[in-house]
Motif scaffolding. Sequence first.
Motif, PDB file in Angstrom:
ATOM      1  N   GLY A  43       7.439  17.697 -12.553  1.00 41.31           N
ATOM      2  CA  GLY A  43       6.713  16.226 -11.993  1.00 41.31           C
ATOM      3  C   GLY A  43       6.958  16.300 -10.489  1.00 41.31           C
ATOM      4  N   VAL A  44       7.918  16.723  -9.859  1.00 37.12           N
ATOM      5  CA  VAL A  44       7.820  16.702  -8.233  1.00 37.12           C
ATOM      6  C   VAL A  44       6.814  17.659  -7.668  1.00 37.12           C
ATOM      7  CG1 VAL A  44       9.514  17.177  -6.207  1.00 37.12           C
ATOM      8  CG2 VAL A  44      10.320  16.225  -8.449  1.00 37.12           C
ATOM      9  N   ARG A  45       6.669  18.768  -8.100  1.00 36.60           N
ATOM     10  CA  ARG A  45       5.702  19.576  -7.449  1.00 36.60           C
ATOM     11  C   ARG A  45       4.276  18.954  -7.599  1.00 36.60           C
ATOM     12  NH1 ARG A  45       9.364  20.967  -4.853  1.00 36.60           N
ATOM     13  NH2 ARG A  45      10.189  22.844  -4.854  1.00 36.60           N
ATOM     14  N   LYS A  46       4.150  18.414  -8.890  1.00 35.19           N
ATOM     15  CA  LYS A  46       2.883  17.859  -9.287  1.00 35.19           C
ATOM     16  C   LYS A  46       2.186  16.755  -8.278  1.00 35.19           C
ATOM     17  CE  LYS A  46      -0.224  16.013 -13.022  1.00 35.19           C
ATOM     18  NZ  LYS A  46      -0.441  14.731 -12.706  1.00 35.19           N
ATOM     19  N   SER A  47       3.318  15.799  -8.084  1.00 39.64           N
ATOM     20  CA  SER A  47       2.908  14.700  -7.167  1.00 39.64           C
ATOM     21  C   SER A  47       2.956  14.936  -5.752  1.00 39.64           C
ATOM     22  CB  SER A  47       4.273  13.537  -7.300  1.00 39.64           C
ATOM     23  OG  SER A  47       5.388  14.158  -6.915  1.00 39.64           O
ATOM     24  N   GLY A  73       4.081   3.910   3.234  1.00 35.80           N
ATOM     25  CA  GLY A  73       4.289   5.387   2.900  1.00 35.80           C
ATOM     26  C   GLY A  73       4.614   5.675   1.365  1.00 35.80           C
ATOM     27  N   MET A  74       5.381   6.816   0.993  1.00 37.38           N
ATOM     28  CA  MET A  74       5.244   7.237  -0.426  1.00 37.38           C
ATOM     29  C   MET A  74       5.967   5.838  -1.194  1.00 37.38           C
ATOM     30  SD  MET A  74       3.905   9.747   0.758  1.00 37.38           S
ATOM     31  CE  MET A  74       3.466  10.498  -0.954  1.00 37.38           C
ATOM     32  N   ASP A  75       5.590   5.844  -2.451  1.00 29.80           N
ATOM     33  CA  ASP A  75       6.031   4.952  -3.287  1.00 29.80           C
ATOM     34  C   ASP A  75       7.659   5.348  -3.772  1.00 29.80           C
ATOM     35  OD1 ASP A  75       7.039   3.458  -5.680  1.00 29.80           O
ATOM     36  OD2 ASP A  75       4.994   2.629  -5.515  1.00 29.80           O
ATOM     37  N   PHE A  98       8.988   9.086  -5.958  1.00 29.27           N
ATOM     38  CA  PHE A  98      10.044   9.802  -5.768  1.00 29.27           C
ATOM     39  C   PHE A  98      11.021   9.687  -7.038  1.00 29.27           C
ATOM     40  CE2 PHE A  98       9.356   9.426  -1.286  1.00 29.27           C
ATOM     41  CZ  PHE A  98       9.469  10.653  -0.761  1.00 29.27           C
ATOM     42  N   ARG A  99      11.479   8.546  -7.300  1.00 31.93           N
ATOM     43  CA  ARG A  99      12.596   8.196  -8.559  1.00 31.93           C
ATOM     44  C   ARG A  99      11.707   8.920  -9.828  1.00 31.93           C
ATOM     45  NH1 ARG A  99      14.653   2.580  -9.892  1.00 31.93           N
ATOM     46  NH2 ARG A  99      15.992   2.769  -8.108  1.00 31.93           N
ATOM     47  N   GLU A 100      10.557   8.193 -10.053  1.00 27.51           N
ATOM     48  CA  GLU A 100      10.140   8.476 -11.484  1.00 27.51           C
ATOM     49  C   GLU A 100       9.677   9.876 -11.733  1.00 27.51           C
ATOM     50  OE1 GLU A 100       8.752   3.846 -12.335  1.00 27.51           O
ATOM     51  OE2 GLU A 100       7.287   5.403 -12.062  1.00 27.51           O
ATOM     52  N   THR A 101       9.174  10.644 -10.585  1.00 27.89           N
ATOM     53  CA  THR A 101       8.889  11.945 -10.694  1.00 27.89           C
ATOM     54  C   THR A 101       9.555  12.851 -10.676  1.00 27.89           C
ATOM     55  OG1 THR A 101       8.270  12.073  -8.397  1.00 27.89           O
ATOM     56  CG2 THR A 101       6.395  11.565  -9.727  1.00 27.89           C
ATOM     57  N   GLU A 102      10.991  12.561 -10.023  1.00 29.46           N
ATOM     58  CA  GLU A 102      12.073  13.366  -9.984  1.00 29.46           C
ATOM     59  C   GLU A 102      12.858  13.206 -11.709  1.00 29.46           C
ATOM     60  OE1 GLU A 102      14.749  12.323  -6.920  1.00 29.46           O
ATOM     61  OE2 GLU A 102      13.206  12.952  -5.497  1.00 29.46           O
ATOM     62  N   ASN A 120       0.898  -1.142  -0.133  1.00 28.42           N
ATOM     63  CA  ASN A 120      -0.256  -0.064  -0.001  1.00 28.42           C
ATOM     64  C   ASN A 120       0.751   1.346  -0.008  1.00 28.42           C
ATOM     65  OD1 ASN A 120      -2.271  -1.617   0.001  1.00 28.42           O
ATOM     66  ND2 ASN A 120      -2.455  -1.624   2.354  1.00 28.42           N
ATOM     67  N   ALA A 121       1.976   1.114  -0.670  1.00 30.74           N
ATOM     68  CA  ALA A 121       2.828   2.473  -0.847  1.00 30.74           C
ATOM     69  C   ALA A 121       2.073   3.469  -1.621  1.00 30.74           C
ATOM     70  CB  ALA A 121       4.106   2.076  -1.683  1.00 30.74           C
ATOM     71  N   MET A 122       2.125   4.696  -1.352  1.00 31.02           N
ATOM     72  CA  MET A 122       1.002   5.892  -1.981  1.00 31.02           C
ATOM     73  C   MET A 122       1.845   6.001  -3.114  1.00 31.02           C
ATOM     74  SD  MET A 122      -0.238   7.675   1.146  1.00 31.02           S
ATOM     75  CE  MET A 122       1.194   7.881   2.309  1.00 31.02           C
ATOM     76  N   ASN A 123       1.495   5.559  -4.355  1.00 28.13           N
ATOM     77  CA  ASN A 123       2.079   5.980  -5.802  1.00 28.13           C
ATOM     78  C   ASN A 123       1.112   7.251  -6.343  1.00 28.13           C
ATOM     79  OD1 ASN A 123      -0.194   4.715  -6.482  1.00 28.13           O
ATOM     80  ND2 ASN A 123       0.868   3.504  -8.220  1.00 28.13           N
ATOM     81  N   PRO A 124       1.533   7.864  -7.350  1.00 23.47           N
ATOM     82  CA  PRO A 124       0.560   9.178  -7.968  1.00 23.47           C
ATOM     83  C   PRO A 124      -0.621   8.617  -8.059  1.00 23.47           C
ATOM     84  CG  PRO A 124       2.893   9.171  -8.847  1.00 23.47           C
ATOM     85  CD  PRO A 124       2.733   8.059  -7.955  1.00 23.47           C
ATOM     86  N   ALA A 125      -0.984   7.450  -8.664  1.00 21.49           N
ATOM     87  CA  ALA A 125      -2.401   6.815  -9.046  1.00 21.49           C
ATOM     88  C   ALA A 125      -3.095   6.857  -7.661  1.00 21.49           C
ATOM     89  CB  ALA A 125      -2.341   5.770  -9.425  1.00 21.49           C
TER      90      ALA A 125
END
Length: 281
Positions: A82-86, A65-67, A72-76, A27-32
């Motif tokens: 991308g970072v600010r959006k997530s 926690g956060m995915d 982190f990695r994919e939005t960075e 249940n890591a929190m991803n953008p979806a």
Amino acid sequence: MSEDQVVSVRVEDRIAWVKFARPEKRNAMNPALNRQMMEVLDDLEYRDDVGVLVLGGEGNSWSAGMDLKEYFRETEAQGLRGVRKSQRESYGWFRRLRWFHKPTIAMVNGWCFGGGFGPLFACDLAICADEAQFGLSEINWGILPGGGVTKVVVDLLPMRDAMWLTLTGELIDGKQASAMRLVNESVPLDRLEARTTEVAKLLLKKNSVALKFAKDAVRRVGVMTYDEAEDYLVRMQEAANFHDKTDGRKEGIRQFIDEKSYKPGLGAYDLDKAAGKPGQG
Ligand code: COA
């Protein structure tokens, strides 16, 4: 392309059971998931058939926690945009949950790490399993607890406990979390849903307008001076009187003083005897 369904929702007897639903990823929190949580809160917030929201986790985890990969990695890799959006997407639903129109209960069944403390704090009450495990793992992978998490632990815990969790990244179990007052109470896992239901039903007996104003007041007055808080509480009660179309306060006094049908010290007045349904404010 449609997204996988990573939030589950069931409404039963005026309780909305909302769950993180990526059990295979703990249940890591991803953008979806963050986007879907916002949609779910939007859908549930003003529904008449929902009086309390419970936030749980499918499988053996509440939320890891956060995915680390998708959040982190994919939005960075997409740069600041991308970072600010997530960040907006996750902080957005945490904030929405903090001020949710109905009372909320975190039902923590298993792992609760790092960013998971955001929704944990956002819920008004928290009940966990003795078997649950809580930890600020950020230090273990080389960052500070961001996304509001440091603020959350400082607001919820004494400084020594906040510092301990933050610097050591060590786990605490449900009973320790309850002793530390990170949650209201801890019960054996096989009692978790039953106990949460009992607490939700207790809340469902109360005046819904009073609940919303009261929960907001608890979160707001902490940063006010005494005089500001006094003033805020007077005005908020007046606003509540306006929003409560059932005139609940007068009805509560009437059932006690005139009808003698209940005692406020021992439980809530009968909502069904009020003029109509409790107002939604
Ligand atoms: N981000 C991304 N993926 C995660 C994740 C996270 N926070 N937590 C778990 N997962 C993924 C794992 O990578 C693994 O994926 P895979 O099956 O594709 O390999 C899957 O979920 C299962 O995790 P696994 O580690 O095998 O489960 P476990 O039950 O042995 O351990 C945890 C559970 C929660 C202790 C462990 O997954 C963990 O430490 N997660 C990271 C916790 C964390 O630091 N969160 C960040 C806070 S901001």
